[in-house]
Structure formats: C-alpha cells, structure tokens
Design an enzyme around this catalytic site. Structure first.
Site, PDB file in Angstrom:
ATOM      1  N   ASP A   1       0.835  -1.198   0.000  1.00  0.00           N
ATOM      2  CA  ASP A   1       0.000   0.000   0.000  1.00  0.00           C
ATOM      3  C   ASP A   1       0.867   1.244   0.000  1.00  0.00           C
ATOM      4  O   ASP A   1       1.984   1.235   0.492  1.00  0.00           O
ATOM      5  CB  ASP A   1      -0.926   0.012   1.223  1.00  0.00           C
ATOM      6  CG  ASP A   1      -0.161   0.127   2.538  1.00  0.00           C
ATOM      7  OD1 ASP A   1      -0.052   1.235   3.072  1.00  0.00           O
ATOM      8  OD2 ASP A   1       0.341  -0.907   3.026  1.00  0.00           O
TER       9      ASP A   1
ATOM     10  N   GLY B   1       4.987   0.125   5.480  1.00  0.00           N
ATOM     11  CA  GLY B   1       3.992  -0.238   4.470  1.00  0.00           C
ATOM     12  C   GLY B   1       4.682  -0.677   3.190  1.00  0.00           C
ATOM     13  O   GLY B   1       5.805  -1.180   3.212  1.00  0.00           O
ATOM     14  N   GLU B   2       4.007  -0.495   2.065  1.00  0.00           N
ATOM     15  CA  GLU B   2       4.527  -0.793   0.728  1.00  0.00           C
ATOM     16  C   GLU B   2       4.655  -2.290   0.434  1.00  0.00           C
ATOM     17  O   GLU B   2       4.976  -2.674  -0.682  1.00  0.00           O
ATOM     18  CB  GLU B   2       5.916  -0.157   0.507  1.00  0.00           C
ATOM     19  CG  GLU B   2       5.976   1.327   0.731  1.00  0.00           C
ATOM     20  CD  GLU B   2       7.393   1.887   0.568  1.00  0.00           C
ATOM     21  OE1 GLU B   2       8.315   1.103   0.247  1.00  0.00           O
ATOM     22  OE2 GLU B   2       7.576   3.102   0.756  1.00  0.00           O
ATOM     23  N   GLY B   3       4.443  -3.162   1.438  1.00  0.00           N
ATOM     24  CA  GLY B   3       4.758  -4.576   1.297  1.00  0.00           C
ATOM     25  C   GLY B   3       6.143  -4.891   1.829  1.00  0.00           C
ATOM     26  O   GLY B   3       6.608  -6.033   1.742  1.00  0.00           O
TER      27      GLY B   3
END
Length: 334
Positions: free
Chosen positions: A163, A305-307
């Site tokens: 995300d 976040g971001e994975g």
C-alpha cells in the site's frame, strides 16, 4: 481449500526428520501450511514472488507527517526502483508492481498500465463524508480481483499486497475499529511518526468517522464505501481472488490487515490462504491479526507499508520449504 491430507503428510514427515520432534518450531508450522496450500509434500519452490502496491490518497487532513503530494511522488519512486520495498524485494528476487487506484494526481508521464485500474482521484474524508460514491467500492473490489488474476496467470507462486497513500493508517484504524467494535483510542497509532498532538487529532478524526457511519456499515461494501477507500476495496478483492485461485498470500502491515478483516467478511474461507508476514508497530494491526487468528512470521517494529515487511518474511518461508525438501530422515541413519 488447502489440502488437509497434504498438511497431515507434511506433519508426519516433519516428525520423521533428523531432529527432535518439533525442534524447528514455527518453521515446521510454515512448512506444513505451505504443503497444504500447494497440495504436495514438499511444497513447490517459491520462485515467483510478486508485490502489488495499491496507491491512493485519502481526504482526511492533518493525520500524517507528510503532505498528500507524497503519494504521487512515491509512485514514481516505485517505478524507478528506489523505494524501501524495491530494495528489499530485490534481496529476495521478488517483483514489484505499483497501481494507481485513487491517487489525487493525473500522474502525467506514468505508464498507462499503472493507471489502468484507477477508480477515482482520492477517496473522501471519512470524518465528514463517505469515502466512496455508490458503486465505487464494488468497482474497486472487482479491480483488485482482476489484478490477482493477472498476477496468478503470469505465474505467481506467492503474492503480497502493498500500500501507499497518505492517510492509509487512519483509514485502516477506522476499518478495524468498525469491524471489531472498538473505540478510536484503542486502534490509532502514530502512523508516519506524528507527535502526541497529531495522534490526538487522528483519534478525533476516527471517532468522528465512526460516529458518522453508525448504522450504515452492516455489510462489507457499505463499510468500504463509508469508512474505507478505493485502495482498501481493491486490496480486499485481491486477497479474495488470490485465495480463490489457490495462491498463498503474505499479508503486509496495518493496511492489508484491515483490508483482510473486510475481505474475511466477504469470503471467510479465503483466510485459509493468508499468512501474516510481519507485525506492524500500529496497534490496529495486532488487533486485526488476532481477530483473523494469524501469527506474524516476523515482528521487527516496522511501519513503512509498501509490502516491505512481508517481503522480509519470504526467506523464512523458503527455509521452511527447504526443511521438508532437503532434510534427511531418522530412519535413514546408519
């Protein structure tokens, strides 16, 4: 559904390996889980790992240490391969894809493929208005399912939802609070690193959102429309469809955890295909994982976040798979 016979066979083999029973702890649990997901012992190699970042802005104001323009800028950083998740994904050979689901920017010059599933420019301010217009949650959910199909059709062995969006942790906190019937104070964290005054404002925003939505969130799509975002709906669809296609999912942090709670309401059986890659520092993430019955593979205090947290769990899953594939048996000892 994951294969119960393969799970049992994996457990039997694990107990027969050249080690005391249970000596490899959580690695044994993960090895058996992967065997069930793949329907074979040992599980197949996790060679093709794919991270999909769902990017979008949120209308909530003053809940982040950064302005909303950062979201559009970060899309370009992802494409340049310079973000945290890009760097970490390269270490494990994972591919990273970013999608503009609801970025409040035209993203001129960005490849059209990035914008192919765009639902809108920014989601609404959930403390004062609905996040989405009627029908948009369903459209975003369908887009997430289509993206999962694209990744599986391209050969994904394991998928990770990422995300990016200023305001993401506020939306995640509101979704978790609504799903678990909790007050804002229990779910709101510091997000990007806001100070105590900023957190107090964030609590007020989530409280106002929960009050405004009372009586209007009986079903998952009403919940996503009122308190969620296009990105949350797309992530939920991604999680459900990956499960439907029989591909394991490694959840990332608080945003994917919140989307998973909603996805679980839509399709409860999908959770059998999900693992928690790590535990975020955000309080709502632990609450979401507990509600889903998921124990994180890692707990490093991450909140990027971001994975980025989930990709760091990939080597652990590969190690668990190698245990079943390569260790000898006690019966073979001379």
């Amino acid at each position: 559904m994951p294969d119960a016979d393969a799970y049992a066979a994996a457990r039997t083999r694990l107990d027969a390996l050249v080690k005391p029973v249970g000596a490899l702890g959580r690695l044994e649990d993960l090895a058996a889980w992967l065997s069930a997901a793949h329907g074979v012992v040992p599980p197949r190699p996790l060679d093709d790992v794919r991270v999909v970042i769902f990017a979008g802005d949120h209308g909530v104001r003053n809940v982040s240490a950064y302005p909303r323009e950062v979201t559009a800028a970060m899309v370009r950083v992802f494409l340049a391969g310079k973000s945290g998740v890009n760097v970490l994904a390269r270490q494990v050979g994972a591919r990273v894809r970013v999608l503009d689901i609801a970025v409040d920017d035209d993203l001129d010059g960005v490849p059209e493929a990035v914008r192919a599933h765009k639902i809108r420019r920014g989601s609404g301010a959930i403390d004062t208005a609905d996040a989405l217009a009627p029908g948009e949650a369903e459209r975003a959910y369908a887009a997430g399912r289509a993206v999962a199909d694209e990744e599986v059709d391209a050969g994904a062995d394991l998928v990770i939802p990422g995300d990016m969006g200023i305001g993401n942790t506020t939306v995640a906190a509101a979704l978790v609070a609504a799903c678990l019937d909790l007050p804002a104070e229990e779910v709101v964290g510091t997000g990007t690193g806001i100070d105590p005054a900023g957190r107090a404002h964030k609590v007020d925003v989530v409280t106002a959102a929960l009050t405004r939505s009372a009586g209007r969130i009986a079903d998952p799509f009403s919940l996503l429309t009122t308190l969620g975002s296009a990105c949350a709906a797309a992530t939920a669809g991604f999680l459900v469809q990956a499960a439907a296609r029989g591909v394991p999912v490694l959840l990332d942090g608080v945003f994917s955890g919140a989307a998973a709670l909603v996805a679980h309401r839509i399709e409860p059986a999908a959770a059998r295909w999900w693992l928690a890659g790590h535990r975020s520092a955000e309080p709502s993430h632990s609450l979401a994982l507990d509600a889903l019955g998921l124990t994180p593979v890692l707990d490093l205090g991450l909140r990027l976040g971001e994975g980025s947290g989930a990709v760091q769990a990939v080597p652990t899953l590969r190690a668990a798979r190698a245990v079943l594939a390569e260790m000898g048996l006690l019966a073979d000892l001379g």
